[in-house]
Write a protein that holds these residues in place. Structure first.
Motif, PDB file in Angstrom:
ATOM      1  N   LYS A 208       0.854  -1.186   0.000  1.00  0.00           N
ATOM      2  CA  LYS A 208       0.000   0.000   0.000  1.00  0.00           C
ATOM      3  C   LYS A 208       0.891   1.238   0.000  1.00  0.00           C
TER       4      LYS A 208
ATOM      5  N   GLU B  50      -2.182   4.040  -4.679  1.00  0.00           N
ATOM      6  CA  GLU B  50      -3.102   2.905  -4.627  1.00  0.00           C
ATOM      7  C   GLU B  50      -4.184   2.987  -5.706  1.00  0.00           C
TER       8      GLU B  50
ATOM      9  N   ILE C 204      -5.276   0.105  -8.373  1.00  0.00           N
ATOM     10  CA  ILE C 204      -6.648  -0.404  -8.434  1.00  0.00           C
ATOM     11  C   ILE C 204      -7.175  -0.321  -9.852  1.00  0.00           C
TER      12      ILE C 204
ATOM     13  N   ARG D 204      -8.384  -3.469 -11.966  1.00  0.00           N
ATOM     14  CA  ARG D 204      -9.780  -3.531 -12.442  1.00  0.00           C
ATOM     15  C   ARG D 204      -9.831  -3.881 -13.925  1.00  0.00           C
TER      16      ARG D 204
ATOM     17  N   LYS E  83     -12.399  -8.370 -10.200  1.00  0.00           N
ATOM     18  CA  LYS E  83     -12.597  -7.931  -8.825  1.00  0.00           C
ATOM     19  C   LYS E  83     -13.140  -6.495  -8.792  1.00  0.00           C
ATOM     20  N   SER E  84     -13.934  -6.205  -7.775  1.00  0.00           N
ATOM     21  CA  SER E  84     -14.484  -4.858  -7.604  1.00  0.00           C
ATOM     22  C   SER E  84     -13.424  -3.933  -7.000  1.00  0.00           C
ATOM     23  N   ILE E  85     -13.672  -2.652  -7.102  1.00  0.00           N
ATOM     24  CA  ILE E  85     -12.753  -1.653  -6.535  1.00  0.00           C
ATOM     25  C   ILE E  85     -12.619  -1.871  -5.032  1.00  0.00           C
ATOM     26  N   SER E  86     -13.731  -2.052  -4.360  1.00  0.00           N
ATOM     27  CA  SER E  86     -13.686  -2.234  -2.901  1.00  0.00           C
ATOM     28  C   SER E  86     -12.949  -3.521  -2.518  1.00  0.00           C
ATOM     29  N   GLU E  87     -13.131  -4.570  -3.311  1.00  0.00           N
ATOM     30  CA  GLU E  87     -12.437  -5.838  -3.031  1.00  0.00           C
ATOM     31  C   GLU E  87     -10.925  -5.662  -3.202  1.00  0.00           C
TER      32      GLU E  87
ATOM     33  N   ARG F 216      -9.208  -2.840  -3.022  1.00  0.00           N
ATOM     34  CA  ARG F 216      -8.732  -1.947  -1.948  1.00  0.00           C
ATOM     35  C   ARG F 216      -8.566  -2.724  -0.643  1.00  0.00           C
ATOM     36  N   GLU F 217      -9.537  -3.562  -0.333  1.00  0.00           N
ATOM     37  CA  GLU F 217      -9.473  -4.357   0.896  1.00  0.00           C
ATOM     38  C   GLU F 217      -8.290  -5.332   0.871  1.00  0.00           C
TER      39      GLU F 217
ATOM     40  N   ASN G 288      -5.130  -3.324   1.458  1.00  0.00           N
ATOM     41  CA  ASN G 288      -5.063  -2.881   2.859  1.00  0.00           C
ATOM     42  C   ASN G 288      -4.723  -4.022   3.809  1.00  0.00           C
TER      43      ASN G 288
END
Length: 109
Positions: free
Chosen positions: A10, A14, A18, A22, A27-31, A33-34, A37
């Motif tokens: 990270k 970032e 992402i 993508r 995978k989704s943006i939130s996935e 990012r998680e 992190n």
């Protein structure tokens, strides 16, 4: 099945990473990012499939060009990008060897 996986450190870029992931994954943006992190693996590839290794090399190259600190793991052991390149070359060597053997068999028949 032996796998090679990608992890990214990270940092302040970032969003760039992402965006790249993508475009190259489902995978989704939130996935994504998680996963970044939590220092989890973002992508996983079969070591025995040359097409998967070539795809991995492409994505790793794009991420490195964007400034990402990429870590590769074979199972849970960190390995170098050089190992990925050597695996790909080994697959190509095996393919060339098989083609030579097939040609020799064809000539003998």
């Amino acid at each position: 099945m032996a796998k090679m996986q990608i992890q990214i450190e990270k940092d302040s870029n970032e969003i760039k990473y992402i965006s790249i992931l993508r475009k190259n994954t489902k995978k989704s943006i939130s996935e994504i990012r998680e996963l970044i992190n939590n220092k989890d693996f973002l992508l996983s590839y079969n070591l025995l499939e040359i097409d998967e290794l070539l795809e991995m090399k492409k994505i790793v190259g794009i991420l490195l060009d964007a400034g990402a600190k990429v870590h590769l793991f074979e199972d849970n052991r960190e390995v170098s990008i050089e190992l990925l390149n050597n695996l790909i070359e080994s697959h190509f060597d095996t393919q060339r060897y098989r083609e030579e053997i097939d040609e020799q068999r064809f000539k003998e028949d």
